[in-house]
Design a protein around this motif. Sequence first.
Motif, PDB file in Angstrom:
ATOM      1  N   GLY A 129      -4.301  -6.333 -14.933  1.00 13.66           N
ATOM      2  CA  GLY A 129      -4.537  -4.920 -14.658  1.00 13.66           C
ATOM      3  C   GLY A 129      -5.001  -4.683 -13.238  1.00 13.66           C
ATOM      4  N   ARG A 130      -4.089  -4.817 -12.290  1.00 11.50           N
ATOM      5  CA  ARG A 130      -4.416  -4.598 -10.878  1.00 11.50           C
ATOM      6  C   ARG A 130      -3.500  -3.522 -10.296  1.00 11.50           C
ATOM      7  NH1 ARG A 130      -5.204 -10.771  -8.476  1.00 11.50           N
ATOM      8  NH2 ARG A 130      -6.911 -11.380  -9.888  1.00 11.50           N
ATOM      9  N   PRO A 131      -3.923  -2.859  -9.218  1.00 15.29           N
ATOM     10  CA  PRO A 131      -3.085  -1.809  -8.622  1.00 15.29           C
ATOM     11  C   PRO A 131      -1.682  -2.278  -8.259  1.00 15.29           C
ATOM     12  CG  PRO A 131      -5.300  -1.675  -7.744  1.00 15.29           C
ATOM     13  CD  PRO A 131      -5.259  -2.915  -8.588  1.00 15.29           C
ATOM     14  N   THR A 166     -10.476   9.257  -9.347  1.00 16.36           N
ATOM     15  CA  THR A 166      -9.785   9.694  -8.133  1.00 16.36           C
ATOM     16  C   THR A 166      -8.769   8.659  -7.682  1.00 16.36           C
ATOM     17  OG1 THR A 166     -11.736  10.954  -7.436  1.00 16.36           O
ATOM     18  CG2 THR A 166     -10.085  10.436  -5.749  1.00 16.36           C
ATOM     19  N   LYS A 167      -9.183   7.400  -7.668  1.00 18.19           N
ATOM     20  CA  LYS A 167      -8.277   6.318  -7.272  1.00 18.19           C
ATOM     21  C   LYS A 167      -7.078   6.240  -8.214  1.00 18.19           C
ATOM     22  CE  LYS A 167      -8.145   1.289  -6.597  1.00 18.19           C
ATOM     23  NZ  LYS A 167      -8.944   0.033  -6.659  1.00 18.19           N
ATOM     24  N   GLY A 168      -7.341   6.351  -9.513  1.00 22.78           N
ATOM     25  CA  GLY A 168      -6.253   6.293 -10.484  1.00 22.78           C
ATOM     26  C   GLY A 168      -5.286   7.444 -10.319  1.00 22.78           C
ATOM     27  N   SER A 169      -5.800   8.641 -10.085  1.00 22.34           N
ATOM     28  CA  SER A 169      -4.941   9.819  -9.917  1.00 22.34           C
ATOM     29  C   SER A 169      -4.091   9.714  -8.661  1.00 22.34           C
ATOM     30  CB  SER A 169      -5.796  11.089  -9.859  1.00 22.34           C
ATOM     31  OG  SER A 169      -6.509  11.267 -11.065  1.00 22.34           O
ATOM     32  N   SER A 229      -1.314   5.888 -23.902  1.00 27.08           N
ATOM     33  CA  SER A 229      -2.274   4.866 -23.478  1.00 27.08           C
ATOM     34  C   SER A 229      -2.287   4.517 -21.998  1.00 27.08           C
ATOM     35  CB  SER A 229      -2.007   3.567 -24.274  1.00 27.08           C
ATOM     36  OG  SER A 229      -1.965   3.829 -25.655  1.00 27.08           O
ATOM     37  N   MET A 230      -1.174   4.722 -21.284  1.00 25.81           N
ATOM     38  CA  MET A 230      -1.096   4.195 -19.926  1.00 25.81           C
ATOM     39  C   MET A 230      -2.089   4.857 -18.980  1.00 25.81           C
ATOM     40  SD  MET A 230       0.102   1.857 -18.049  1.00 25.81           S
ATOM     41  CE  MET A 230       1.498   1.195 -18.991  1.00 25.81           C
ATOM     42  N   ASP A 231      -2.281   6.165 -19.095  1.00 23.01           N
ATOM     43  CA  ASP A 231      -3.214   6.841 -18.183  1.00 23.01           C
ATOM     44  C   ASP A 231      -4.645   6.321 -18.357  1.00 23.01           C
ATOM     45  OD1 ASP A 231      -1.207   8.302 -17.063  1.00 23.01           O
ATOM     46  OD2 ASP A 231      -1.732  10.203 -18.030  1.00 23.01           O
ATOM     47  N   SER A 232      -5.071   6.142 -19.604  1.00 25.21           N
ATOM     48  CA  SER A 232      -6.430   5.625 -19.828  1.00 25.21           C
ATOM     49  C   SER A 232      -6.543   4.178 -19.362  1.00 25.21           C
ATOM     50  CB  SER A 232      -6.805   5.741 -21.304  1.00 25.21           C
ATOM     51  OG  SER A 232      -5.934   4.982 -22.115  1.00 25.21           O
ATOM     52  N   HIS A 233      -5.463   3.397 -19.539  1.00 27.81           N
ATOM     53  CA  HIS A 233      -5.472   2.012 -19.050  1.00 27.81           C
ATOM     54  C   HIS A 233      -5.528   1.990 -17.527  1.00 27.81           C
ATOM     55  CE1 HIS A 233      -4.786  -2.287 -19.148  1.00 27.81           C
ATOM     56  NE2 HIS A 233      -3.721  -2.165 -18.381  1.00 27.81           N
ATOM     57  N   LEU A 234      -4.843   2.936 -16.900  1.00 22.34           N
ATOM     58  CA  LEU A 234      -4.857   3.029 -15.435  1.00 22.34           C
ATOM     59  C   LEU A 234      -6.267   3.314 -14.932  1.00 22.34           C
ATOM     60  CD1 LEU A 234      -3.609   3.375 -12.597  1.00 22.34           C
ATOM     61  CD2 LEU A 234      -3.036   5.733 -13.243  1.00 22.34           C
ATOM     62  N   ILE A 235      -6.932   4.293 -15.539  1.00 28.59           N
ATOM     63  CA  ILE A 235      -8.268   4.675 -15.079  1.00 28.59           C
ATOM     64  C   ILE A 235      -9.302   3.606 -15.421  1.00 28.59           C
ATOM     65  CG2 ILE A 235     -10.111   6.378 -15.267  1.00 28.59           C
ATOM     66  CD1 ILE A 235      -7.620   7.391 -13.812  1.00 28.59           C
ATOM     67  N   MET A 256       1.091   8.884  -6.111  1.00 32.54           N
ATOM     68  CA  MET A 256       1.880   8.180  -5.110  1.00 32.54           C
ATOM     69  C   MET A 256       3.133   7.571  -5.729  1.00 32.54           C
ATOM     70  SD  MET A 256       0.934   4.810  -2.828  1.00 32.54           S
ATOM     71  CE  MET A 256       1.113   3.733  -4.256  1.00 32.54           C
ATOM     72  N   MET A 257       2.966   6.926  -6.899  1.00 28.57           N
ATOM     73  CA  MET A 257       4.104   6.269  -7.533  1.00 28.57           C
ATOM     74  C   MET A 257       5.094   7.282  -8.106  1.00 28.57           C
ATOM     75  SD  MET A 257       3.885   3.273  -6.745  1.00 28.57           S
ATOM     76  CE  MET A 257       5.455   2.944  -7.565  1.00 28.57           C
ATOM     77  N   SER A 258       4.607   8.453  -8.508  1.00 31.38           N
ATOM     78  CA  SER A 258       5.513   9.499  -8.986  1.00 31.38           C
ATOM     79  C   SER A 258       6.412   9.970  -7.851  1.00 31.38           C
ATOM     80  CB  SER A 258       4.712  10.681  -9.546  1.00 31.38           C
ATOM     81  OG  SER A 258       4.000  10.299 -10.702  1.00 31.38           O
ATOM     82  N   THR A 259       5.827  10.097  -6.642  1.00 36.35           N
ATOM     83  CA  THR A 259       6.609  10.507  -5.476  1.00 36.35           C
ATOM     84  C   THR A 259       7.620   9.432  -5.095  1.00 36.35           C
ATOM     85  OG1 THR A 259       4.751  11.809  -4.626  1.00 36.35           O
ATOM     86  CG2 THR A 259       6.477  11.221  -3.070  1.00 36.35           C
ATOM     87  N   VAL A 260       7.158   8.184  -5.048  1.00 36.67           N
ATOM     88  CA  VAL A 260       8.054   7.073  -4.694  1.00 36.67           C
ATOM     89  C   VAL A 260       9.207   6.975  -5.685  1.00 36.67           C
ATOM     90  CG1 VAL A 260       8.232   4.560  -4.521  1.00 36.67           C
ATOM     91  CG2 VAL A 260       6.287   5.748  -3.488  1.00 36.67           C
ATOM     92  N   ASN A 261       8.887   7.080  -6.975  1.00 34.99           N
ATOM     93  CA  ASN A 261       9.922   6.958  -7.998  1.00 34.99           C
ATOM     94  C   ASN A 261      10.910   8.115  -7.965  1.00 34.99           C
ATOM     95  OD1 ASN A 261       9.480   4.470  -9.132  1.00 34.99           O
ATOM     96  ND2 ASN A 261       8.110   5.208 -10.721  1.00 34.99           N
TER      97      ASN A 261
END
Length: 223
Positions: A107-109, A52-55, A37-43, A60-65
Motif C-alpha cells: 500500500g504505497r503511493p 488531503t494527500k489521498g485526494s 473500498s478503494m477510497d478508504s484503502h487509499l486514505i 492527479m491519477m484521474s487527470t492522467v487516466n
Amino acid sequence: MGNTLSDLSDRAGVRGVEGLLLGRIFLRFGFVLVSLSMDSHLIDTIANKDTTKGSRLKSMMSTVNSLVAFALKPITGALVDSVGRKPFLVLCPILAAIARMSVVVRGRPLNYVLYRLMINIAFLPLWPAISGYVADRFEPGTLRQSRAMQRMSLVLTLTGLLALRVGGRIGSARANIALSCLLNLAAAFCFLSFAPETLKKEDRKPLKIKTAANPLSFIRVLS
C-alpha cells in the motif's frame, strides 16, 4: 425430463451470451466491492490517513487516466476489431486483478499510481470487447437483442445490489479488494471456457496504426 441449458437460456432471453453474462456477473460483483473500498484503502493505508494527500493523488491519477484514455481509446477499439473479442475478455480481467492485488500487497503511493494506470489500460479494450461480442451475437436493433440487453442489465443490477450488501458485511477494505481479484480471475475463466470467439476471421479488420492512433480520426467521418 428437465430443461436443457439452451432451453433455459432461450426462456431467459440470453441464449448465445450465457458465458459472457456469467463472466460479467463476476466482474460486476468485483467492481462494486472495489468501489466500496478503494477510497478508504487509499486514505487509511496508502496516504497514511492523510485525507488531503489521498485526494490529491486520486485527482492527479484521474487527470492522467483521462489523457491516457483519450489517446488510447481509438487504438483499443481497432485492436478489438482486428484481433477478436475473446483475447481481451480473458486477459483484461487478469490484468485488472494483478493491478488491484498490487495495492493490497504493498500500500504505497507508487503502487496506487501503477494500479490506476493498469486498471485504465485493462478496461479500455474490455468494454469494446463486451459490446462487440453482443453485437456479433445479435442483429442490431432486433427484438432479440433488446430482450437480451434488458435481461442482462437486470441481472447485473441485482448483482450490484448483492455485492453492496456482501461488501458492507465484510467491512474490511483490503478483504473486499482481495476478493475482487479472485472474482476477476473467475470472470476470465468463464470467458475462456464458456464464451467462444464471435468475430469471424473474415470479418476482422486490418489494424491501421496511423489511423487508429489519431484521437481525432472521427472528424473524417463527420466531414
